[in-house]
Scaffold this active site. Structure first.
Site, short mmCIF file in Angstrom:
data_model
loop_
_atom_site.label_atom_id
_atom_site.label_comp_id
_atom_site.label_asym_id
_atom_site.label_seq_id
_atom_site.Cartn_x
_atom_site.Cartn_y
_atom_site.Cartn_z
N THR A 121 0.82 -1.20 0.00
CA THR A 121 0.00 0.00 0.00
C THR A 121 0.86 1.26 0.00
O THR A 121 1.84 1.36 0.72
CB THR A 121 -0.92 0.02 1.23
OG1 THR A 121 -1.73 -1.16 1.22
CG2 THR A 121 -1.81 1.25 1.22
N GLY A 151 -10.50 -4.18 -0.27
CA GLY A 151 -9.98 -3.72 0.99
C GLY A 151 -10.34 -2.28 1.28
O GLY A 151 -11.28 -1.73 0.71
N THR A 172 -2.37 2.31 6.22
CA THR A 172 -1.95 1.05 5.63
C THR A 172 -2.05 -0.02 6.69
O THR A 172 -2.01 0.27 7.89
CB THR A 172 -0.53 1.13 5.08
OG1 THR A 172 -0.20 -0.11 4.44
CG2 THR A 172 0.49 1.40 6.17
N GLY A 173 -2.17 -1.27 6.26
CA GLY A 173 -2.25 -2.37 7.21
C GLY A 173 -3.36 -3.33 6.85
O GLY A 173 -3.71 -3.49 5.67
N ASP A 174 -3.95 -3.95 7.85
CA ASP A 174 -5.02 -4.93 7.65
C ASP A 174 -6.31 -4.19 7.33
O ASP A 174 -7.10 -3.85 8.21
CB ASP A 174 -5.18 -5.79 8.90
CG ASP A 174 -6.11 -6.97 8.68
OD1 ASP A 174 -6.85 -6.96 7.68
OD2 ASP A 174 -6.09 -7.91 9.50
#
EC number: 3.4.19.5
Length: 256
Positions: A121, A151, A172-174
């Site tokens: 990302t 997402g 950014t991330g999960d």
């Protein structure tokens, strides 16, 4: 408050350019799937293009050989192959599937899916000479995702958000976890209420971590005056800054 986004778009490399075209040339906010690809190509972007690389094909092949593990499926059978997948017995699912124990187990089982080496990302915020603020996020999505998954990248307020009167945020991330909290909207609104970027970023991340202590993610925040900060959970996060007065980019490291 101008927004454009695309999701689940195949065969077109320049996703962020397609999102901008949606913003500039339509009255819509989000286009998805094959029709998003058709729109992008009709507006002059290169395509259709095979976006697979030798590296991605090799990674996919190894994943298939490993019985499609890890993956994002849950409460299904079979659990150790590539499907087809079917829901578990309805009666079994009805026994406590909403308990906090099962919720945390699901988060722990997915924690290995998100990390520095399987994430791509990019989120960027820009303030121009007149004080206008723009922010954008682009991503290939989670590795080993279920086809059709979207997402937080194209979700306004989750992966990014901006307001000229306040500032901007990128994340950014999960994304599957983070989009449930709209962290960037939260950051900007916290700054609107007078919170400094560092505290606003930390507060947004803490809101997620309280519910999902094993999640991995980060945000950066910048106010309209250029004051910036970051916050993260589950990994060490880095973001970079460049201003007209700086000779080069400066990288900032944020620890969980």
């Amino acid at each position: 408050m101008e927004v454009g986004a695309v999701a689940a778009m195949r065969y077109v490399k320049d996703g962020i350019k397609a999102a901008r075209l949606v913003m500039q040339h339509t009255g819509h906010t989000l286009l998805v799937g094959e029709q998003a690809s058709a729109f992008a190509i009709s507006m002059g972007l290169p395509g259709p293009t095979n976006l697979s690389s030798s590296e991605s094909v090799q990674k996919w092949s190894k994943w298939k050989e490993n019985r499609c593990q890890p993956n994002f499926w849950k409460n299904i059978v079979p659990v150790d192959s590539c499907g087809p997948y079917h829901p578990k017995d309805i009666a079994e699912l009805g026994r406590g599937t909403c308990s906090s124990a099962n919720l945390m187990a699901a988060v722990e089982s997915r924690s290995s899916h998100i990390g520095l080496h399987n994430h791509d990302t990019i989120s960027m915020a820009v303030i121009d000479k007149e004080g206008h603020i723009a922010v954008g996020t682009s991503t290939n999505g989670a590795t080993y995702k279920i086809p059709g998954r979207v997402g937080d990248g194209p979700i306004a307020g989750s992966s990014s958000y901006a307001d000229d009167e306040v500032g901007a945020c990128g994340a950014t991330g999960d994304g599957d976890i983070m989009m449930r909290f709209l962290p960037c909207y939260q950051v900007v609104e916290s700054m609107r209420l007078g919170m400094e970027p560092k505290l606003a970023a930390q507060d947004a991340i803490k809101r997620i971590a309280r519910k999902f202590p094993d999640f991995v993610g980060a945000v950066f925040a910048i106010n309209k005056n250029g004051l910036h900060a970051g916050a993260c959970h589950g990994w060490t996060f880095q973001y970079s800054v460049r201003s007209p007065e700086m000779e080069d980019v400066e990288v900032f490291t944020v620890f969980p």
